[in-house]
Scaffold this active site. Structure first.
Site, short mmCIF file in Angstrom:
data_model
loop_
_atom_site.label_atom_id
_atom_site.label_comp_id
_atom_site.label_asym_id
_atom_site.label_seq_id
_atom_site.Cartn_x
_atom_site.Cartn_y
_atom_site.Cartn_z
CD1 TRP A 1 -0.38 20.90 -17.60
CD2 TRP A 1 -1.75 19.48 -18.66
NE1 TRP A 1 -0.89 20.03 -16.67
CE2 TRP A 1 -1.73 19.14 -17.29
CE3 TRP A 1 -2.55 18.73 -19.52
CZ2 TRP A 1 -2.46 18.08 -16.76
CZ3 TRP A 1 -3.29 17.67 -19.00
CH2 TRP A 1 -3.24 17.36 -17.63
CD GLU B 1 -11.93 26.86 -16.31
OE1 GLU B 1 -11.92 25.90 -15.48
OE2 GLU B 1 -11.51 26.75 -17.46
CB CYS C 1 -11.52 22.21 -15.51
SG CYS C 1 -12.01 23.29 -16.86
#
Length: 469
Positions: free
Chosen positions: A146, A245, A279
């Site tokens: 998201w 990933e 991330c």
């Protein structure tokens, strides 16, 4: 409230077998803004079947012809970029400026860069008496998060489609509206039926079922390391290739003689933009012990300029986190940091009122064994750590289960030597720009494979050797 009760597969919006709908919540207002169909297993079977049927012809289509369709998609995204940014603001809560540049703008740049790299990609080459052929795997399941609802889909479908695969995309349930708009643009681009398919639904049900599907050849996933491990185990049952990933807990190392204000700005930006829901965020700032006092001052000066509020307003830098659940996770980690003995320098609590807002937070006087320094928080939280030598700084940076990104600020030559010793997939020195043609991906538990440019293309091809003459 808008109602999306159809799924896109086999070239059209189709009535779903499922009758279950889920609400999409605006994290700024806490109001439901849409209802979206939740695909069941029958729906996913249909989408995968469409992709499987379309694969042979698409795989035999010349790469240049495939690129023509992707250029149409790029044009469609460009024409509707303001609309896409509006949707991202509404369903994710990212600020308007970041939605335009860091979300939509980044997706357009990376798509264009991969198209440019395709021109020099060798689908066939000769080695002695062998012709080496690169071609698509088959059906690729693209399971996306998201936090970057447009670009995380783009990073998967662009290389997958250009190399001859067909795709079934399952976007995150918190931010499906961007994916639906993407599908509309792809439909307008006129891709052959079944080449691109979209199913909306939960990760625990729809995502798992798609990953396990016997007719899926590749699972491409972006998300948490915990979920990635489960999907990888599911894919192993049928020996599917995985491209993943995953999480990160990246370090920014400030070296003596560097620009301290720049190091603070670069690290802080990654936990402020997108509310730290990135991330590759540089969530650990490493500074020499004797520079801690100056670092505290620099951090306070920088954070004083940051505006938290309605992401639709042009002056806002930090909006809400994506959901009530994510807000609780971030607040729990802040309390964990306090209990572990770290000191809150800035922020440290929720912001009262409507919306899932938390104060941008900075911890000091912690250590690298604390959970706030080892686990991915995915919120606007920065942890400052100190070191006594450059060798210790490198050791601290590398003492992590992750290895996705990193940064170094300092004299150029010294910074480069440190960057080479960091066990991570990307390192940015002194705030240099990252080209979208360079590989993105991580070491250790940060993932498998690389995205962007020719490196992304390589992850989606089977390799065949044909011997002759």
């Amino acid at each position: 409230m808008k109602r999306y009760d159809k799924l896109f597969y086999d070239g059209n919006w189709q009535a779903a077998h499922s009758e279950k709908l889920a609400e999409v919540i605006n994290p700024t207002t806490e109001e439901a803004i849409a209802q979206v169909i939740q695909a069941d297993h029958e729906d996913i079977d249909r989408a995968v079947a469409a992709a499987k049927e379309a694969f042979p012809a698409w795989n035999e289509t010349a790469p240049f012809e495939r690129s023509v369709y992707l250029k149409r998609i790029l044009a469609g995204l460009t024409a509707r970029k303001e609309e896409i940014a509006d949707v991202i603001v509404q369903e994710l809560g990212a600020s308007r400026s970041f939605s335009e540049q860091g979300q939509v703008g980044l997706a357009l740049k990376e798509l264009q860069a991969t198209l440019e790299e395709l021109a020099d990609f060798a689908f066939e080459e000769e080695i002695d008496n062998a012709t080496i052929i690169k071609e698509g795997f088959g059906v690729v399941a693209c399971i996306t998060p998201w936090n970057y609802p447009l670009n995380q889909i783009q990073r998967k479908i662009t290389p997958a489609l250009l190399t001859g695969n067909t795709v079934v995309v399952k976007p995150a349930s918190n931010t499906p509206l961007t994916a639906i708009l993407y599908a509309e643009i792809i439909q307008e681009a006129g891709l052959p039926a079944g080449v691109f398919n979209l199913v909306t639904g939960s990760g625990s049900d729809a995502g798992n079922y798609l990953a396990e599907h016997e007719d899926v050849a590749v699972v491409s996933f972006t998300g948490s390391t915990a979920v990635g491990k489960k999907l990888s185990a599911s894919a192993a049952a049928t020996v599917k290739k995985t491209v993943m990933e995953l999480g990160g807990k990246s370090a920014m190392i400030y070296l003596p003689g560097g620009d301290l204000a720049l190091a603070v700005k670069l690290a802080a930006s990654t936990v402020l933009d997108n509310q730290g829901q990135t991330c590759s965020a540089l969530t650990r700032l490493l500074v020499p012990e004797d520079m801690l006092a100056k670092t505290k001052t620099a951090l306070k000066d920088y954070y004083e300029t940051v505006t938290v509020g309605n992401p639709a307003e042009s002056t806002t830098r930090v909006g809400p986190v994506v959901s009530e659940e994510q807000l609780k996770t971030v607040l729990d980690y802040i309390e964990i940091g306090k209990k572990e003995g770290a000191e809150v320098l800035i922020g440290g609590k929720a912001i009262e009122g409507t919306g899932y807002f938390v104060e941008p937070t900075v911890f000091i006087n912690g250590n690298n064994q604390m959970r706030i320094a080892r686990e991915e928080i995915f919120g606007p939280v920065l942890t400052v750590l100190t070191y006594s030598s450059v060798a210790e700084a490198i050791t601290i940076a590398n003492d992590s289960d992750y290895g996705l990104s990193g940064g170094v600020v300092g004299p150029e030559e010294a910074a480069y030597e440190v960057a080479k010793k960091m066990r991570t997939g990307n390192v940015i020195i002194n705030g240099s720009n990252r080209t979208p043609k360079a590989p993105f991906g991580g070491y250790k538990q940060s993932g498998i494979g690389r995205e962007n440019g020719r490196f992304g293309l390589e992850d989606y091809v089977e390799i065949k050797a044909v011997f002759h003459g």
